[in-house]
Design an enzyme around this catalytic site. Structure first.
Site, PDB file in Angstrom:
ATOM      1  N   GLY A   1       0.872  -1.220  -0.002  1.00 15.95           N
ATOM      2  CA  GLY A   1      -0.054   0.124  -0.228  1.00 15.95           C
ATOM      3  C   GLY A   1       0.969   1.323  -0.064  1.00 15.95           C
ATOM      4  N   HIS A   2       0.112   2.387  -0.250  1.00 14.50           N
ATOM      5  CA  HIS A   2       0.669   3.722  -0.342  1.00 14.50           C
ATOM      6  C   HIS A   2       1.726   3.948   1.122  1.00 14.50           C
ATOM      7  CE1 HIS A   2      -3.208   5.762   0.673  1.00 14.50           C
ATOM      8  NE2 HIS A   2      -3.156   4.820   1.506  1.00 14.50           N
TER       9      HIS A   2
END
Lengths: 343, 343, 343
Positions: free
Chosen positions: C234-235
């Site tokens: 994920g970011h």
């Protein structure tokens, strides 16, 4: 656009109601719209159809519905026949399209279709009537059989072999390196992955699934095996014939799966295990031991599916079980106290 | 490169400290470097900033830090505004690039951008201002709406329909065949998958996610629904509006999900189920039953989330529970012995 | 085609049996065919070789087998050496192929290879000896280092940075938008994702894995980290050096992972957590708390792996535990009855 009467002819059914109503598409009862025909295979479906805007319906026997009905032995099959008529598979002219990149040292059968943006490397072979859609990459010396349909952006690595009548959906990756490293002073050194993948005849592999090449030798997908989307098959796995791997399944390296086994959605199998022929692994389970032929297992680690199902109920009731245990402990303490007082 | 003062103007904040310091990028506190501005939204962040090489910081109120600070109502929003300035979305000139393959029978709006290596098939439509990046494949008679951004290597199957303002991230696959077979003498025969996928307006779908086409009819992604990476949506699913499907979620076939439902990471749903509007399914859970609107569930199979959370604690303590049970059994045996002796 | 004698020379081994036998490939014992050499590293392997059609075998010491044997210190390494000889890595001529799309404002080192259908955008940089295979997309101002091998259909988003000697397998997506939205009147409004991804040197990322760009700042994959297929990062995650993420792992946003940590297959980590250096997370586990360095955990939520392993056994026996509890309850009731009668 077909009339209800024309559709009935197409599927070999009998019309009740207005056969002249025009139909332009078929859809399932949960989202059917006006101008569309749907199908009903149970009373629940009939109610959905009644509440819908469907303009006609395939049924097994006449229902109390106001729209035209087509009576057929199997309404779902009739619906599929209609769907094939309203939306046939696209067909592709044979030949290498402008914008396709075929190395002069590749052999592409003249009846094959290579669409714009597809790429066929040196030494690769593409069989008769096979379609390579846009963005497909066929690596050096790879072989694709006859009548295969390779959808957009599939990557087939060098020397891998794809059988006849194979369907690879978009984004499938055949022959990426297996995941193999050896430790060296805190780093991970790559173990060369120089084997291949062999995909048998009549195999279908779903979108964005990955079949890794063997370290040495081959990763094998047996004839007739069907693999769903987003499935991971590790290096050196040997999957038998006519197996089913449902979406998000993951196999570690060197797993062997016997013919006809079924791995339900998101089942996982640890490395080097044997799954016997005809075994069924429940969804979301993790297999950590060899399974004899015909096993039915579930859980993490997976064990006999009947025990597992009973345990699922107990796990859901675990807070009640714990309360029961605590109450019992109190009762035992009470008894102990009583006995002490009696002494 | 902007000065702290210029950044403060950009975000409408007030400078404390040296407004002349030059900033070339914005980064989160965990990896910010010299020359960069970061943001702090809690004391933990402030400590991370203090320990970092950050050259400036967005804060809600003045902190005891030696670097220049920009005071703003919402430091994270200010950081995002700065990020948009330092790294704006790329823009694309309208028109069909050399190296793009647009079938003469396709209709591409003149304001749309089709980048090199993208492919638009016969009968397909691409709306105004939509961008098709390299390697995108738009199948026959597919429709892509206006202001959509279709990232590299997305595959949109024939006849599928994509709404307005849709974002499809790289490798998304819309309209691969659903996974449907019927048994025939030990083999699996393909059930034709001739429906489509309809993606509503304002939908965003993450990288390498797969939305299968319906067997007949449509798989529907409702307006405003947001889907993360590596998600699997089976054939004939009907997903409502403004739903959230987090990464690695998997939906089997014909699942219906009501508006506003949230499926956390890696939740799975078995086929043919109804998930009521506004339901929340915990991450890594597996739904095996219909859920009424507003449900909150977790576990495998998923049940009421409060019971599930209590049970998670009990499961972690299971070895203690078992020991408690064994001790209790011993005490009961002792009591039984005592009573026997008394007789 | 090499003789057994030539193969023995290649790997520095000694022949017993007919050194003149011709070998055209190497394969693992589970699927080796006539004309191929295999390897045996245990008695189980020797039995598989005996039952196979193998034409020769690498062994550590002479076995009772009728086929020619090559004695080597490490049979698996010898097999890999043979595999590298029979199937060497393809090599690519330097230069930009016809059918590749390199923006005039991009800088591609003259020793790099850009294959047909690859696309390099404005401002992007590609280092010496790097190979971009067909369908690769390098976004605006992205940087790819030296000696990198970027396999077909990889998407590298704008401004992302890829180190030296990096291997990205087919379909990898670097720098799609992170999954970030804020609620607004029942809809989900997009939070701009304008950071980047930084992939360190000597990183390898498996097919169809996704590394999202940061909201602001960077998502970082540290030097020497190896990521398997179908992994989600994920970011704003910060992954340390020399970590291992096995297939189907999923990391939510802003996870930090220390150097040398290992996440086994399909492990998941919730957002904003810290996984200490050298930690090992068991397969199919879900981490829901920070982990100190050197942790070994399993389960959902993950806890100490020894407790978890004991509990797995108890969970499998849960139906027996429940029966035990019920029997004990009966005995306590009996005792209570007895005591009442005595009063």
């Amino acid at each position: 656009m077909l009339t209800v009467r024309e559709l009935a002819e197409l599927v070999g059914g009998a019309v009740t109601g207005d056969g002249g109503v025009e139909i332009h598409q078929v859809a399932q009862a949960s989202c059917v719209r006006s101008g569309e025909i749907t199908y009903a295979i149970s009373p629940v479906y009939v109610e959905m159809v009644r509440a819908s805007a469907a303009s006609a319906v395939f049924v097994h026997e006449k229902q109390d519905l106001k729209i035209p009905q087509i009576l057929v032995p199997d309404p779902k099959i009739a619906a599929i026949q209609a769907a094939m008529r309203f939306g046939p598979e696209p067909s592709y002219a044979p030949g290498i399209s402008p914008g396709a990149f075929v190395h002069p040292g590749a052999k592409v059968d003249p009846s094959a279709s290579v669409l714009p943006g597809a790429s066929v490397s040196r030494g690769a072979t593409v069989g008769a009537r096979t379609v390579l859609m846009s963005g497909v990459s066929v690596g050096e010396n790879a072989v694709v059989g006859e009548d295969a349909r390779i959808h957009p952006n599939v990557a087939i690595g060098e020397r891998c072999a794809i059988g006849n009548r194979v369907i690879l959906h978009p984004g499938v990756c055949i022959g990426a390196d297996g995941f193999g490293f050896y430790p060296a002073g805190g780093t991970h050194q790559k173990i060369p992955q120089r084997g291949i993948v062999e995909v048998g005849d009549d195999v279908e592999i779903g979108a964005n699934s990955c079949i890794d090449r063997a370290t040495v030798g081959r990763t094998v997908i047996g004839d007739g095996t069907k693999i769903d989307n987003l499935v991971q098959v590790g290096h050196n796995c040997i999957i038998g014939k006519n197996c089913i791997l449902v979406s998000q399944v993951g196999l570690a390296g060197s797993v062997r799966i016997g013919d006809g086994a079924i791995l339900a959605a998101r089942a996982g199998v640890a490395d080097n295990l044997n799954i016997g022929a005809g075994s069924i692994v429940a969804g979301m389970s993790g297999v950590a031991n060899d399974l004899p032929a015909g096993s039915r297992v579930g859980g993490l680690p997976a064990y006999h599916h009947m025990d597992w199902k009973r345990n699922l109920v107990h796990m859901k009731n675990l807070h009640r079980i714990v309360r029961h245990l605590e109450q019992l402990a109190k009762r035992v303490s009470e008894i102990e106290k009583t006995l002490l007082q009696k002494d």
